[in-house]
Every structure is written in structure tokens, then in C-alpha cells.
Design an enzyme around this catalytic site. Structure first.
Site, mmCIF file in Angstrom:
data_model
loop_
_atom_site.group_PDB
_atom_site.id
_atom_site.type_symbol
_atom_site.label_atom_id
_atom_site.label_comp_id
_atom_site.label_asym_id
_atom_site.label_seq_id
_atom_site.Cartn_x
_atom_site.Cartn_y
_atom_site.Cartn_z
ATOM 1 C CB SER A 93 66.514 10.721 6.047
ATOM 2 O OG SER A 93 65.038 10.098 6.101
ATOM 3 C CG HIS A 94 62.037 11.080 2.281
ATOM 4 N ND1 HIS A 94 62.000 11.574 0.994
ATOM 5 C CD2 HIS A 94 63.323 10.608 1.448
ATOM 6 C CE1 HIS A 94 62.442 12.255 0.188
ATOM 7 N NE2 HIS A 94 63.331 10.843 0.708
ATOM 8 C CD GLU A 95 59.452 17.196 6.745
ATOM 9 O OE1 GLU A 95 57.710 16.822 6.669
ATOM 10 O OE2 GLU A 95 59.552 18.079 6.887
ATOM 11 N N GLY A 104 57.646 11.626 2.477
ATOM 12 C CA GLY A 104 57.418 12.627 2.406
ATOM 13 C C GLY A 104 58.617 13.922 2.211
ATOM 14 C CB ALA A 105 58.726 17.317 3.027
#
Length: 164
Positions: A93-95, A104-105
Site C-alpha cells: 500500500s502507500h502512506e 506517498g511512500a
């Protein structure tokens, strides 16, 4: 060489009959580094892009299912599990990022499916989730939280519907 074998396994899986060539697909995925228990059948159209996957004995992995692992975030499936068509197990997933780019990251957390589980068609299990042994995930459910043993969950997001 294992990466090539995994690529070939996915190519063969994508282009082979749904309920034929189980032995060939298992052999190729094993050569690619995927752990597959005795008696497990992987249907045509399954995708396993990274070798960090372990599937127990006597499982059924339905056609079109995707088992997506990542470094430090494996996918583990216990014995005697059944995954219906197009089940997705996704560790990544992503932040939440800034408004310029909301994805994001990148993050990755493992997915663990206990023994005896049944996941209905198009169920999705996201990273960080553990399904307790004997649990059932209804078709189309999105599982974002851990699931107790011997319960039926369904919905988006998945909630407990009843104890089994």
C-alpha cells in the site's frame, strides 16, 4: 534463474486451461521459489509475481487469483484453504501523501491465511491482515482488519456476520 522460472510460471498460468495442467503450474511456481504443499492445485490464470509466497497442503487457488507479496511482507496460506476465482491477497500500500501526490511512500505488511479458510470470489485481503483458522470471507469482501477463528466476515470493509 528463479526469477525467470517465476516469469515462465505466470506466463503458463495466464495461457493455460483453468482446470488442467495443475502439476505443471505447481512445478514451475516451485522452481520460481514459491512454497507449495502437497495436493495443492493452482488453477489457470493465477498470478504470483514475487516468490515470497507459501501455500500449504491440499489448497485450491482459484482462477484469476493474485497473490502479491513483497520483501519483508510474505503471503502465507495454511493447509486446506480454498480461494475462489479472482481473490486478491495484496501486501503493499502507500502512506497518505501530500495533495501533490496522495500515494506517498510505499509500505508492505504480510498477509496470513490460517488453515481451513475459504475466501469467496473477488474477496480482497490487504496487508497486515491475519485470517484465523476456519474463517470464511464472503464474496466481494474487503478485509482490512484481522479476523478471528471460525467466523464469517463480509462487506466493504469486512465485518463479522456470525460465528461458525
Amino acid at each position: 534463474m528463479a526469477r525467470l522460472a517465476l516469469w515462465v510460471a505466470n506466463l503458463v498460468s495466464a495461457n493455460s486451461p483453468t482446470t488442467r495442467l495443475f502439476g505443471l503450474r505447481s512445478h514451475l511456481y516451485r522452481r520460481g521459489g514459491v512454497e507449495i504443499g502437497e495436493g495443492t492445485r493452482i488453477a489457470g490464470g493465477v498470478r504470483i509475481p514475487f516468490a515470497l509466497v507459501a501455500i500449504g497442503r491440499n489448497c485450491w487457488i482459484g482462477p484469476g487469483s493474485h497473490l502479491i507479496a513483497a520483501t519483508g511482507a510474505p503471503v502465507r496460506i495454511g493447509d486446506n484453504c480454498d480461494l475462489a476465482p479472482e481473490v486478491m491477497l495484496v501486501v503493499g500500500s502507500h502512506e497518505l501523501g501530500s495533495e501533490d501526490r496522495r500515494a506517498g511512500a510505499g509500505t508492505a505488511r504480510p498477509v496470513t491465511i490460517g488453515s481451513g479458510c475459504w475466501l469467496g470470489a473477488r474477496a480482497t485481503v490487504l496487508g497486515g491482515v491475519t485470517l484465523g483458522s476456519g474463517s470464511v470471507v464472503a464474496a466481494g469482501a474487503l478485509v482490512v482488519d484481522d479476523v478471528d477463528r471460525n467466523v464469517l466476515v463480509g462487506g466493504v470493509p469486512a465485518k463479522m456476520m456470525r460465528r461458525l
